[in-house]
Write a protein that holds these residues in place. Structure first.
Motif, PDB file in Angstrom:
ATOM      1  N   GLU A 422       0.833  -1.197   0.000  1.00 17.66           N
ATOM      2  CA  GLU A 422       0.000   0.000   0.000  1.00 17.66           C
ATOM      3  C   GLU A 422       0.870   1.251   0.000  1.00 17.66           C
ATOM      4  O   GLU A 422       1.756   1.385   0.837  1.00 17.66           O
ATOM      5  N   ARG A 423       0.574   2.217  -0.925  1.00 18.03           N
ATOM      6  CA  ARG A 423       1.328   3.472  -0.897  1.00 18.03           C
ATOM      7  C   ARG A 423       1.054   4.220   0.407  1.00 18.03           C
ATOM      8  O   ARG A 423       1.882   4.974   0.888  1.00 18.03           O
ATOM      9  N   GLY A 424      -0.126   3.976   1.012  1.00 23.31           N
ATOM     10  CA  GLY A 424      -0.450   4.607   2.296  1.00 23.31           C
ATOM     11  C   GLY A 424       0.527   4.199   3.382  1.00 23.31           C
ATOM     12  O   GLY A 424       0.874   4.994   4.253  1.00 23.31           O
ATOM     13  N   GLU A 425       1.005   2.932   3.323  1.00 21.15           N
ATOM     14  CA  GLU A 425       1.985   2.489   4.323  1.00 21.15           C
ATOM     15  C   GLU A 425       3.322   3.171   4.098  1.00 21.15           C
ATOM     16  O   GLU A 425       4.028   3.495   5.046  1.00 21.15           O
ATOM     17  N   VAL A 426       3.674   3.370   2.831  1.00 19.03           N
ATOM     18  CA  VAL A 426       4.919   4.075   2.527  1.00 19.03           C
ATOM     19  C   VAL A 426       4.830   5.505   3.064  1.00 19.03           C
ATOM     20  O   VAL A 426       5.774   6.041   3.638  1.00 19.03           O
ATOM     21  N   ARG A 427       3.652   6.086   2.885  1.00 21.58           N
ATOM     22  CA  ARG A 427       3.422   7.450   3.370  1.00 21.58           C
ATOM     23  C   ARG A 427       3.623   7.508   4.886  1.00 21.58           C
ATOM     24  O   ARG A 427       4.324   8.389   5.398  1.00 21.58           O
ATOM     25  N   LEU A 429       5.399   5.531   6.668  1.00 23.56           N
ATOM     26  CA  LEU A 429       6.825   5.325   6.911  1.00 23.56           C
ATOM     27  C   LEU A 429       7.581   6.652   6.800  1.00 23.56           C
ATOM     28  O   LEU A 429       8.390   7.004   7.664  1.00 23.56           O
ATOM     29  N   ILE A 430       7.280   7.410   5.746  1.00 26.79           N
ATOM     30  CA  ILE A 430       7.970   8.694   5.535  1.00 26.79           C
ATOM     31  C   ILE A 430       7.622   9.669   6.665  1.00 26.79           C
ATOM     32  O   ILE A 430       8.500  10.321   7.232  1.00 26.79           O
ATOM     33  N   LEU A 431       6.336   9.763   6.996  1.00 27.99           N
ATOM     34  CA  LEU A 431       5.913  10.730   8.011  1.00 27.99           C
ATOM     35  C   LEU A 431       6.532  10.392   9.365  1.00 27.99           C
ATOM     36  O   LEU A 431       6.987  11.284  10.095  1.00 27.99           O
ATOM     37  N   ASP A 432       6.589   9.102   9.719  1.00 26.13           N
ATOM     38  CA  ASP A 432       7.192   8.704  10.996  1.00 26.13           C
ATOM     39  C   ASP A 432       8.687   8.993  11.010  1.00 26.13           C
ATOM     40  O   ASP A 432       9.230   9.493  11.993  1.00 26.13           O
ATOM     41  N   PHE A 433       9.348   8.672   9.891  1.00 25.52           N
ATOM     42  CA  PHE A 433      10.787   8.879   9.772  1.00 25.52           C
ATOM     43  C   PHE A 433      11.122  10.363   9.923  1.00 25.52           C
ATOM     44  O   PHE A 433      12.034  10.758  10.650  1.00 25.52           O
ATOM     45  N   LEU A 434      10.314  11.212   9.268  1.00 29.58           N
ATOM     46  CA  LEU A 434      10.493  12.666   9.336  1.00 29.58           C
ATOM     47  C   LEU A 434      10.386  13.147  10.782  1.00 29.58           C
ATOM     48  O   LEU A 434      11.200  13.938  11.266  1.00 29.58           O
ATOM     49  N   GLY A 435       9.379  12.640  11.478  1.00 28.74           N
ATOM     50  CA  GLY A 435       9.189  13.023  12.879  1.00 28.74           C
ATOM     51  C   GLY A 435      10.372  12.640  13.733  1.00 28.74           C
ATOM     52  O   GLY A 435      10.853  13.436  14.553  1.00 28.74           O
ATOM     53  N   GLN A 436      10.869  11.415  13.530  1.00 25.11           N
ATOM     54  CA  GLN A 436      12.026  10.956  14.310  1.00 25.11           C
ATOM     55  C   GLN A 436      13.249  11.828  14.054  1.00 25.11           C
ATOM     56  O   GLN A 436      13.960  12.203  14.978  1.00 25.11           O
ATOM     57  N   LEU A 437      13.474  12.166  12.792  1.00 24.69           N
ATOM     58  CA  LEU A 437      14.635  13.000  12.463  1.00 24.69           C
ATOM     59  C   LEU A 437      14.523  14.372  13.121  1.00 24.69           C
ATOM     60  O   LEU A 437      15.479  14.886  13.683  1.00 24.69           O
TER      61      LEU A 437
END
Ligand SMILES: *Cc1c(COP(=O)(O)O)cnc(C)c1O
Length: 444
Positions: A422-427, A429-437
């Motif tokens: 699902e592209r929604g899962e990729v989305r 992933l990106i949003l969580d990664f951004l938050g962590q950074l």
């Protein structure tokens, strides 16, 4: 990496600066030409001038068009010079913005408001090729414009027929790029803008990347198709001075065919107790330094300076391109006429190739759909061509030998993204990664 809180008592300036210098130890090494995005460097003289001009106007604020006639002058000059470069006649009007994304956000907002006022469209759509910069989708997201994304052709340029079919009575804007970031190819702007003119929609050329390079390549006799405001149907163009204009970060230009269209970009507030308030763009406070530095660099280099730099850039790009194409299993995607290109690798995982290059100190951006590595070349890369190609050949052999065991690094992240159904899962992933950074995680 972590993050520190407030020091109870302040630290001496020298100590603060020393700490900052220490923190940049692991930053991308753009000065030695080891990165291929994010930083556009002409030479030390240009960079020093931009810094001095920025410093000179660091405190000034272009929010008020009245308080600082100097900034007003700089902005008007930068807009005029950019218009001259991009085929704009005497009617062309524009503003400076903080960057390509702001220019694009404003072009979309302008189209939305123009559509309401001139065409009575209240559920607007815009048509854009899949290669258009994400800032257009960001604009769609922010401003409630539906993005109708169309595929590109085999040559990776926008498919004009697909664009034509995607236009509806609600379409207020069609978008093309000169060039598009992923593969560096220039969309068929003349044909696309003709569709726009026939259907009564606006047309934006995104020349954020190419605005300060392609016109000079044209003068050098390179085959660059027309893309500016001189093309019938093109109603706005964006060009970033902080890319191939070599200015300080925070400088882009948005141009419209005339002042009446630009007026849809502006905002006014009449009933605020703080006074009558008008604002041309997204920002309130606008850093004077970025405007001053753009003016300084453009005046310092002049047309001849940009022409000289463009020659160095394209000759460097030719050497990269020829060298990459000479490596078995490597292929440049499409036929990019300028200094931005992407390549694939058929003897192994191209993301692993990226990781192997990383280990050798080269930072290449990874791309997808199809998987490829990206190059954006500047004068800083002139000196590294041979070293780069040697390492690339070695890395390719290494990846082929290793096969697909022990994937790590970016190859793992892209591998994971590709495996998610699902592209929604990729989305997510990106949003969580951004938050962590942003919270200080990642890195060291
Ligand atoms: C860089 C770029 C943008 C966005 O510009 P920013 O300055 O990063 O906001 C838009 N379009 C293209 C083609 C670009 O290369």
């Amino acid at each position: 990496m972590g993050s520190d809180g407030w020091p109870v008592s302040g630290r001496p300036a020298e100590e603060v600066l020393a700490r900052m210098d220490a923190y940049r130890r692991h930053d991308a090494d753009w000065r030695r030409g080891r990165t291929f995005s994010l930083v556009y460097h002409a030479d030390q003289g240009v960079a020093d001038l931009a810094r001095r001009a920025y410093e000179m106007f660091m405190a000034e604020n272009a929010l008020s068009p009245v308080a600082f006639p100097s900034l007003r002058r700089f902005e008007a000059d930068v807009v005029r010079m950019t218009a001259d470069l991009l085929g704009g006649g005497p009617d062309v009007a524009g503003t400076m913005t903080s960057g390509g994304s702001e220019s694009i956000l404003l072009a979309v907002k302008t189209a939305r408001d123009w559509g309401r006022a001139e065409r009575g469209v209240f559920d607007p759509e815009m048509v854009l090729p899949v290669t258009a910069h994400p800032a257009f989708l960001k604009a769609a997201h922010y401003f409630g414009v539906r993005a109708v994304v169309v595929p590109v052709g085999r040559d990776l340029r926008a498919d004009v027929e697909a664009v034509r079919r995607a236009v509806s009575p609600r379409t207020v804007l069609i978008v093309g790029s000169a060039p598009a970031y992923p593969h560096g190819v220039v969309d068929p702007i003349e044909d696309m803008a003709r569709v726009a003119a026939q259907r009564g929609t606006l047309f934006h050329t995104d020349a954020c990347l190419g605005g300060f390079l392609l016109p000079f390549l044209q003068r050098l006799g390179r085959p660059i198709p027309p893309f500016g405001l001189d093309v019938p149907g093109v109603t706005s163009v964006s060009a970033d001075v902080h890319k191939y204009g070599y200015a300080a970060k925070g400088a882009s230009v948005i141009l419209y065919r005339d002042a009446a269209l630009r007026r849809h970009q502006f905002f006014a507030c009449t009933d605020w107790p703080g006074g009558l308030y008008g604002s041309p763009g997204l920002l309130g406070t606008r850093p004077g330094g970025a405007i001053a530095a753009a003016w300084a660099v453009m005046n310092h280099l002049g047309e001849e300076g940009y022409l000289r730099l463009a020659r160095r850039v394209i000759e460097t790009a030719d050497r990269f391109r020829d060298g990459i194409e000479a490596i078995p299993g490597m292929r440049i995607l499409g036929d990019p006429p300028g200094s931005v290109m992407a390549f694939t690798f058929e003897r192994g995982d191209v993301y692993r190739l990226g990781d192997e290059m990383e280990r050798r100190g080269w930072h290449l951006d990874r791309q997808q759909l199809p998987p490829s590595l990206h190059l954006m070349l500047t004068p800083a890369h002139e000196r590294v061509v041979d070293d780069f190609l040697r390492d690339l050949r070695e890395a390719a052999d290494e990846v082929e030998r290793a096969g697909d065991e022990g994937v790590s690094g970016m190859a793992a992240i892209y591998g994971m993204a590709a495996a998610l159904p699902e592209r929604g899962e990729v989305r997510d992933l990106i949003l969580d990664f951004l938050g962590q950074l942003l919270d200080g995680g990642g890195g060291d």
